[in-house]
Write a protein that holds these residues in place. Structure first.
Motif, mmCIF file in Angstrom:
data_model
loop_
_atom_site.group_PDB
_atom_site.id
_atom_site.type_symbol
_atom_site.label_atom_id
_atom_site.label_comp_id
_atom_site.label_asym_id
_atom_site.label_seq_id
_atom_site.Cartn_x
_atom_site.Cartn_y
_atom_site.Cartn_z
ATOM 1 N N GLY A 1 0.846 -1.190 0.000
ATOM 2 C CA GLY A 1 0.000 0.000 0.000
ATOM 3 C C GLY A 1 0.877 1.234 0.000
ATOM 4 O O GLY A 1 2.012 1.216 -0.457
ATOM 5 N N TYR A 2 0.359 2.314 0.524
ATOM 6 C CA TYR A 2 1.149 3.539 0.609
ATOM 7 C C TYR A 2 2.259 3.347 1.627
ATOM 8 O O TYR A 2 2.094 2.677 2.640
ATOM 9 N N ARG A 3 3.384 3.975 1.354
ATOM 10 C CA ARG A 3 4.551 3.776 2.222
ATOM 11 C C ARG A 3 4.535 4.751 3.395
ATOM 12 O O ARG A 3 4.030 5.861 3.292
ATOM 13 N N TYR A 4 5.110 4.306 4.469
ATOM 14 C CA TYR A 4 5.296 5.154 5.644
ATOM 15 C C TYR A 4 6.785 5.260 5.932
ATOM 16 O O TYR A 4 7.515 4.276 5.844
ATOM 17 N N MET A 5 7.225 6.471 6.266
ATOM 18 C CA MET A 5 8.642 6.703 6.487
ATOM 19 C C MET A 5 8.849 7.390 7.840
ATOM 20 O O MET A 5 8.141 8.371 8.149
ATOM 21 N N PRO A 6 9.778 6.880 8.641
ATOM 22 C CA PRO A 6 10.041 7.519 9.941
ATOM 23 C C PRO A 6 10.632 8.917 9.756
ATOM 24 O O PRO A 6 11.385 9.180 8.816
ATOM 25 N N LEU A 7 10.262 9.807 10.656
ATOM 26 C CA LEU A 7 10.813 11.158 10.655
ATOM 27 C C LEU A 7 11.888 11.250 11.742
ATOM 28 O O LEU A 7 11.591 11.118 12.934
ATOM 29 N N THR A 8 13.117 11.461 11.320
ATOM 30 C CA THR A 8 14.220 11.584 12.262
ATOM 31 C C THR A 8 14.194 12.973 12.894
ATOM 32 O O THR A 8 13.443 13.864 12.465
#
Length: 396
Positions: free
Chosen positions: A283-290
């Motif tokens: 599905g849509y990607r999720y990316m951690p925010l540093t």
């Protein structure tokens, strides 16, 4: 029909001086007609009642002539006299109208044709007469005149393969002689993959230089160095995509330039599309925010407090072209080789891999459909001094 043509030729106003030429034209016409009978059924030629033009359908393609002689000549040129150069413009229009190829790819095809193939004698030879040896000689001369990487060469070669596939589809030829060539006989320019990414020192040098610059272009470059998304995805991020410590990758800002029949291109247009390139199984990607990404976002919010999209200037989304122009200027200001935003993606992927992020995890973060594509992105960004010290410690 032949008697009519003969009478027209012999009884023309200039028959006193052109009678031999008329006979030659008649013979040429009869020979062409005879050859064409082996390819198509000429009995299917019809005459339009409104204008008297002759036409026929061959392999679902319509051919039209002002009269039968003109139609026969056009059919002959199509099946026996067409060169790759002669097919080139029709091929581009066919790709636009009959395939799913993007206008961007077609524009790249035009650039490659003009750079390597335009006005070269071999591409004026009738396609039916071309042999693998013709291309071997051409490729050898081309690579001798200009050192090329294998990728660049393959990109150019794909234009010729595309032309041959089109020629096969419309019935001009039956096979592609380029497929007979062993390309291992050619030498290509080696690729310095380290130059394709920012080194750790270059990344830090840029971040230090950009830190005091508080405009949207500087801040967007800083933000990009803390993410791993595509350029088109970065430009389409909305503030509403942020969910706590993660950001959702779900939209792309795509640009397009439609091609006209005369091969010119219309002005560039932009559209946000809810479509993620590559692997959509997750599905849509999720990316951690540093922490670095969050700090960049905080500063961006200060200069763009009311924008729907994160990266906006004067109410408009930043474009990749504008972003890369500023990134190039920043690189030149600190004395490093200019690279594009796409190379930032390479850099971040390589940095994460070097620091222990598994390739399969990177594949998901990058949005790649295959692990092979992810591995293609990874570059050795270890400083040479560190490599030397590691070898010294291990080997003594």
């Amino acid at each position: 029909m032949k008697n009519k043509l003969k009478n027209e030729l012999i009884n023309s106003p200039t028959h006193d001086t052109l009678s031999l030429e008329g006979i030659a034209k008649l013979y040429k016409f009869m020979q062409r007609e005879k050859q064409l009978k082996d390819i198509c059924n000429l009995e299917l030629i019809k005459v339009r009642p409104n204008d008297g033009r002759n036409y026929i359908y061959v392999n679902r393609k319509q051919f039209i002539g002002s009269d039968r002689v003109d139609l026969i000549n056009k059919l002959y040129d199509h099946f026996y006299g067409t060169s790759l150069e002669g097919l080139y413009e029709d091929w581009l229009r066919w790709r636009r109208d009959c395939t799913h190829v993007s206008n961007k790819t077609i524009k790249e095809n035009i650039f490659l044709w003009n750079a390597y193939f335009k006005n070269k004698p071999v591409f004026k030879i009738p396609i039916k007469d071309l042999k693998a040896t013709d291309f071997i000689k051409f490729f050898r001369a081309m690579l001798k005149a200009e050192s090329m990487t294998r990728k660049r060469f393959n990109d150019a070669k794909s234009v010729l393969n595309g032309l041959f596939y089109y020629a096969i589809e419309i019935g001009t030829v039956n096979y592609n002689p380029i497929k007979e060539i062993n390309f291992r006989q050619f030498q290509f320019k080696p690729v310095n993959k380290k130059k394709e990414v920012f080194t750790l020192a270059e990344r830090q040098l840029l971040l230090d230089y950009l830190e005091p610059i508080n405009d949207i272009f500087s801040l967007s470059a800083q933000f990009d160095f803390y993410l791993i998304c595509r350029s088109a995805e970065l430009r389409a991020l909305r503030w509403t995509d942020i969910e706590g410590n993660i950001i959702k990758i779900q939209t792309q800002l795509l640009d397009d330039q439609t091609m006209n029949d005369d091969l010119t291109f219309n002005p560039r247009t932009y559209e946000n599309v809810t479509h993620i390139k590559g692997n959509t199984d997750y599905g849509y990607r999720y990316m951690p925010l540093t922490d670095g990404a969050k700090q960049a976002l905080k500063r961006i919010k200060d200069v763009n407090p009311d924008g729907e999209f994160i990266l906006m200037r004067d109410g408009e989304q930043l474009t990749t072209i504008t972003f890369n122009r500023h990134l190039k200027a920043y690189c030149e200001s600190v004395g490093i080789e200019p690279r594009t935003s796409h190379k930032i993606r390479f850099t971040v992927a390589s940095l994460l891999y070097k620091n222990g992020v598994p390739a399969t995890t990177l594949q998901r973060l990058l949005g790649h459909s295959t692990l092979a594509m992810t591995l293609h992105y990874l570059r050795d960004i270890t400083p040479e001094e560190d490599t030397f010290n590691a070898m010294k410690a291990v080997l003594g």
